[in-house]
Write an enzyme that holds these catalytic residues in place. Structure first.
Site, PDB file in Angstrom:
ATOM      1  N   LEU A  49       0.864  -1.169   0.000  1.00 61.31           N
ATOM      2  CA  LEU A  49       0.000   0.000   0.000  1.00 61.31           C
ATOM      3  C   LEU A  49       0.905   1.225   0.000  1.00 61.31           C
ATOM      4  O   LEU A  49       1.992   1.206   0.579  1.00 61.31           O
ATOM      5  CB  LEU A  49      -0.891   0.030   1.252  1.00 61.31           C
ATOM      6  CG  LEU A  49      -1.963  -1.063   1.392  1.00 61.31           C
ATOM      7  CD1 LEU A  49      -2.680  -0.914   2.732  1.00 61.31           C
ATOM      8  CD2 LEU A  49      -2.957  -1.009   0.252  1.00 61.31           C
ATOM      9  N   ASP A  50       0.449   2.291  -0.640  1.00 64.57           N
ATOM     10  CA  ASP A  50       1.207   3.540  -0.588  1.00 64.57           C
ATOM     11  C   ASP A  50       1.400   3.964   0.862  1.00 64.57           C
ATOM     12  O   ASP A  50       0.591   3.638   1.745  1.00 64.57           O
ATOM     13  CB  ASP A  50       0.461   4.652  -1.331  1.00 64.57           C
ATOM     14  CG  ASP A  50       0.348   4.397  -2.818  1.00 64.57           C
ATOM     15  OD1 ASP A  50       1.132   3.594  -3.352  1.00 64.57           O
ATOM     16  OD2 ASP A  50      -0.542   5.014  -3.446  1.00 64.57           O
ATOM     17  N   LYS A  51       2.440   4.728   1.099  1.00 63.52           N
ATOM     18  CA  LYS A  51       2.741   5.205   2.452  1.00 63.52           C
ATOM     19  C   LYS A  51       1.513   5.810   3.116  1.00 63.52           C
ATOM     20  O   LYS A  51       1.217   5.519   4.287  1.00 63.52           O
ATOM     21  CB  LYS A  51       3.871   6.239   2.390  1.00 63.52           C
ATOM     22  CG  LYS A  51       4.157   6.935   3.714  1.00 63.52           C
ATOM     23  CD  LYS A  51       5.200   8.023   3.564  1.00 63.52           C
ATOM     24  CE  LYS A  51       5.411   8.782   4.868  1.00 63.52           C
ATOM     25  NZ  LYS A  51       6.408   9.880   4.721  1.00 63.52           N
ATOM     26  N   ARG A 102      -5.824   6.018  -7.398  1.00 62.09           N
ATOM     27  CA  ARG A 102      -5.639   7.467  -7.408  1.00 62.09           C
ATOM     28  C   ARG A 102      -5.644   7.999  -8.839  1.00 62.09           C
ATOM     29  O   ARG A 102      -6.250   9.046  -9.134  1.00 62.09           O
ATOM     30  CB  ARG A 102      -4.339   7.824  -6.688  1.00 62.09           C
ATOM     31  CG  ARG A 102      -4.326   7.373  -5.238  1.00 62.09           C
ATOM     32  CD  ARG A 102      -2.922   7.354  -4.630  1.00 62.09           C
ATOM     33  NE  ARG A 102      -2.332   8.686  -4.584  1.00 62.09           N
ATOM     34  CZ  ARG A 102      -1.072   8.917  -4.245  1.00 62.09           C
ATOM     35  NH1 ARG A 102      -0.270   7.896  -3.930  1.00 62.09           N
ATOM     36  NH2 ARG A 102      -0.606  10.149  -4.213  1.00 62.09           N
TER      37      ARG A 102
END
Length: 330
Positions: A158-160, A263
């Site tokens: 997962l993205d930060k 996104r």
């Protein structure tokens, strides 16, 4: 044998006082088969027990000498009989895979796997700018035995600044199976996203648009024309959950796992995520990160095959933002 490490004795051109106590020096002689090769490529063959990335970092740290002189050009061609000396220094990357005592919210655990609820702000894997304090460091600190599993069992990311559920393998067998399941689309991941704007059209829609590096900004991803730019097919199913006056809550179902896919697809249809400045979202309601949460995860157990399903409620920052926008959270 030509190319094999020679005894670890500093050469006359290498000042032993410059080498820290206990530091290993590798001295090698270039064999005829590598005559005319680039030095950085030859190193990979001469010391195959070390990764290309590690050797490149040694070159950048001026820890490689060719015939007694510090190597300044990694692309320099070498000749048979040349002498190469490497100071086997620890690099940031080589030191990153260490255990740290970091708290994790464990949703499920058995001897084969973990399911965790990752908080926003936690980096998954060490990388430039984040060599410590990552999920990988936390996994090693929690269970030292996962050091024998590649990437400490991390099979997806997962993205930060994306929160939510992740599955992590605890054994090599479980990891291999989970990697195969993810590639075969047998691990089902659902996300909740808060977007700026009004939902248009029917409450469900599919976005099938290839994603690749943005040709105008290499720091971003974008929907691209595969006839003109590199990229990969990407599909996200979207479902409207709730609509406010100027914002909406959307369920996103991944069918592929491209970098920043949700996104990018949400911005592509004119609904950038709240707080996602990289893709045009506004920093509203005190959100300092993109309003994206992996709230549902389901798959069959990699050992035994029983169905597993997990959920994670929206974290307080997104729930509060929805409330301020007049949207009931789920």
């Amino acid at each position: 044998m030509a190319g094999a490490p020679l005894p670890v004795v500093p050469g006359e051109d290498l000042d032993d006082s410059e080498t820290p106590a206990g530091q290993e020096i590798r001295a090698l002689t270039v064999e005829a088969a590598l005559h005319g090769e680039r030095l950085d490529r030859a190193l990979v063959r001469l010391v195959p027990e070390f990764s290309r990335s590690y050797l490149q970092q040694l070159v950048a740290a001026q820890a490689v000498r060719l015939n007694g002189l510090v190597l300044l050009k990694p692309a320099q061609r070498i000749k048979a009989g040349d002498r190469i000396e490497l100071e086997m220094r620890p690099t940031l990357e080589s030191q990153a895979f260490r255990p740290e005592n970091l708290a994790l919210e464990v949703v499920y655990e058995d001897e084969h796997l973990l399911v965790i609820n990752k908080p926003a702000g936690l980096v998954v894997h060490p990388a430039p700018g984040n060599w410590s304090g990552t999920l990988l460091n936390a996994l090693l600190g929690r269970d030292p035995s996962v050091a024998s599993v590649p990437r400490a069992g991390i099979v997806h990311r997962l993205d930060k600044d994306t929160s939510g559920l992740m599955v992590v393998a605890r054994t090599r067998a479980a990891m291999d199976t989970l990697v195969h399941m993810i590639a075969a689309r047998e691990v089902h991941r659902h996300y909740l996203a808060m977007a700026g704007g009004q939902w248009q059209g029917p409450p469900e829609r599919e976005v099938a648009a290839p994603v690749g590096r943005d040709p105008r900004n290499r720091l971003r991803m974008a929907v691209v024309d595969l006839a003109r730019h590199a990229g990969k097919a990407a599909r996200t199913d979207l479902q409207l959950v709730a609509q406010g006056l100027a914002h909406c809550l959307v369920r996103c179902i991944l069918h592929t796992g491209r970098t920043h896919q949700i996104r990018v697809h949400m911005a592509h249809i004119g609904l950038p995520l709240v707080g996602d400045a990289l893709y045009g979202g506004k920093p509203e309601f005190g959100l300092a990160r993109q309003a994206l949460h992996a709230h549902s995860l389901s798959f069959h157990h990699p050992v035994g095959g029983r169905p597993l399903s997990f959920g994670a409620a929206l974290p307080p920052d997104i729930a509060q933002a929805l409330d301020k926008a007049g949207i009931s959270s789920v």
